[in-house]
Motif scaffolding. Structure first.
Motif, PDB file in Angstrom:
ATOM      1  N   ASN A  30     110.307 -31.348  58.510  1.00  0.00           N
ATOM      2  CA  ASN A  30     111.729 -31.124  58.207  1.00  0.00           C
ATOM      3  C   ASN A  30     112.010 -29.758  57.596  1.00  0.00           C
ATOM      4  OD1 ASN A  30     112.588 -33.743  59.082  1.00  0.00           O
ATOM      5  ND2 ASN A  30     111.763 -34.580  57.188  1.00  0.00           N
ATOM      6  N   LYS A  31     111.260 -28.759  58.028  1.00  0.00           N
ATOM      7  CA  LYS A  31     111.490 -27.396  57.567  1.00  0.00           C
ATOM      8  C   LYS A  31     112.288 -26.633  58.624  1.00  0.00           C
ATOM      9  CE  LYS A  31     107.323 -26.986  54.698  1.00  0.00           C
ATOM     10  NZ  LYS A  31     106.039 -26.253  54.510  1.00  0.00           N
ATOM     11  N   ASN A  32     113.040 -25.645  58.188  1.00  0.00           N
ATOM     12  CA  ASN A  32     113.828 -24.826  59.098  1.00  0.00           C
ATOM     13  C   ASN A  32     112.910 -23.823  59.778  1.00  0.00           C
ATOM     14  OD1 ASN A  32     115.602 -22.741  60.172  1.00  0.00           O
ATOM     15  ND2 ASN A  32     117.224 -23.736  59.001  1.00  0.00           N
ATOM     16  N   PHE A  33     112.777 -23.932  61.113  1.00  0.00           N
ATOM     17  CA  PHE A  33     111.844 -23.050  61.821  1.00  0.00           C
ATOM     18  C   PHE A  33     112.469 -21.708  62.193  1.00  0.00           C
ATOM     19  CE2 PHE A  33     113.756 -25.899  64.980  1.00  0.00           C
ATOM     20  CZ  PHE A  33     114.253 -24.999  65.918  1.00  0.00           C
ATOM     21  N   ILE A  34     113.735 -21.517  61.823  1.00  0.00           N
ATOM     22  CA  ILE A  34     114.413 -20.254  62.127  1.00  0.00           C
ATOM     23  C   ILE A  34     114.575 -19.398  60.867  1.00  0.00           C
ATOM     24  CG2 ILE A  34     116.557 -19.193  62.946  1.00  0.00           C
ATOM     25  CD1 ILE A  34     116.926 -21.566  64.798  1.00  0.00           C
ATOM     26  N   LYS A  35     115.043 -20.006  59.782  1.00  0.00           N
ATOM     27  CA  LYS A  35     115.381 -19.234  58.586  1.00  0.00           C
ATOM     28  C   LYS A  35     114.212 -19.045  57.624  1.00  0.00           C
ATOM     29  CE  LYS A  35     120.305 -20.456  58.586  1.00  0.00           C
ATOM     30  NZ  LYS A  35     121.416 -21.054  57.823  1.00  0.00           N
ATOM     31  N   GLU A  36     113.348 -20.054  57.506  1.00  0.00           N
ATOM     32  CA  GLU A  36     112.281 -19.979  56.506  1.00  0.00           C
ATOM     33  C   GLU A  36     111.182 -19.009  56.922  1.00  0.00           C
ATOM     34  OE1 GLU A  36     110.707 -23.531  54.806  1.00  0.00           O
ATOM     35  OE2 GLU A  36     112.596 -24.630  55.008  1.00  0.00           O
ATOM     36  N   ARG A  37     110.702 -18.233  55.955  1.00  0.00           N
ATOM     37  CA  ARG A  37     109.621 -17.284  56.207  1.00  0.00           C
ATOM     38  C   ARG A  37     108.283 -18.014  56.311  1.00  0.00           C
ATOM     39  NH1 ARG A  37     110.476 -12.078  54.287  1.00  0.00           N
ATOM     40  NH2 ARG A  37     108.386 -11.668  55.117  1.00  0.00           N
ATOM     41  N   SER A  38     107.379 -17.448  57.091  1.00  0.00           N
ATOM     42  CA  SER A  38     106.037 -18.014  57.222  1.00  0.00           C
ATOM     43  C   SER A  38     105.218 -17.702  55.976  1.00  0.00           C
ATOM     44  CB  SER A  38     105.341 -17.438  58.451  1.00  0.00           C
ATOM     45  OG  SER A  38     106.017 -17.810  59.632  1.00  0.00           O
TER      46      SER A  38
END
Length: 255
Positions: A30-38
């Motif tokens: 359930n993490k944002n794969f667009i906004k969150e940094r790796s």
């Protein structure tokens, strides 16, 4: 020129493979794969852009985090290389066509689920729904409304078969024998292949999974393994071989 296109699709696959792996891992948590940094899975340090160059960063850093120097997962480079090869194979098999677009989406579906199921034993519903819609739209342009109807019938048939198989397995073994995500996955695959080829895919997936299951059982006493990756490997073999049900029956009649 042809080989140049194949090479370009391979490079494009490396880039998209990194993204597909990210989507598969983050959707399952359930993490944002667009906004969150790796970030590094070990030290949680935010990774810079030069830490994320597909395959090159992994090789240049010798498979370790730049900041904590711990070994990083092999999943990312594996997905990147696999996507690159499959993108190149897609172009080589279908050229510039709608079938190529379909093949690329199928590779995307496979890599996202491969990353998710292998890591968390989860096949996200969002992936099933999104790719089902995309495939139905592409089937409409390829085969028309009649083709869409046949695809839906095939998908529902395989879904129902796998659902019954799951219920039977659960009753026999008194525990979960097949994941619900695997059952739903066969609806998507059934939009592409007919029910008989779906049965071939199930058989081939089981054949591929058997030695791996026996090895893991022997080494780690594992009783549960993700079946999704084996289903997708078998499906991609069937899909890219372009084998048809009639060809299989013709071959069987030789015996």
């Amino acid at each position: 020129m042809e080989m140049l296109y194949v090479f370009c699709f391979f490079i494009m696959g490396l880039v998209f493979g990194s993204f597909f792996c990210c989507v598969g891992l983050r959707l399952s948590t359930n993490k944002n794969f667009i906004k969150e940094r790796s970030i590094c899975d070990k030290c949680y340090h935010t990774l810079a852009w030069y830490d994320l160059i597909p395959l090159i960063s992994f090789i240049s850093l010798k498979g370790r985090c730049r900041y904590c120097h711990e070994k990083v997962s092999l999943l990312n480079p594996f997905i990147e290389v696999a996507t690159g090869i499959l993108f190149a194979l897609s172009y080589y098999s279908f050229g510039f066509s709608l079938e190529l677009v379909l093949a690329l989406f199928l590779v995307a579906l496979s890599m996202i689920i491969f990353a998710s199921d292998l890591t968390y034993m989860i096949i996200p519903d969002e992936v099933i729904i999104f790719f089902s819609i995309v495939i139905i739209i592409l089937e409409f342009f390829l085969e028309g409304i009649e083709g869409v109807g046949l695809s839906l019938l095939s998908g529902l048939s395989l879904f129902f078969f796998m659902f019954c198989l799951m219920k039977l397995g659960n009753a026999l073994f008194k525990k979960e024998s097949l994941g619900g995500g695997d059952v739903k996955l066969f609806f998507v695959l059934g939009l592409i292949i007919d029910p008989f080829l779906g049965l071939v895919t199930i058989f081939l997936a089981s054949l591929i999974a058997l030695p791996v299951s026996l090895y893991l059982l022997y080494k780690n006493k594992e009783h549960m393994i993700p079946f999704g990756p084996f289903i997708l490997i078998a499906f991609l073999i069937v899909f890219f071989s372009k084998i048809t049900t009639s060809e299989i029956f013709d071959f069987l009649t030789l015996f």
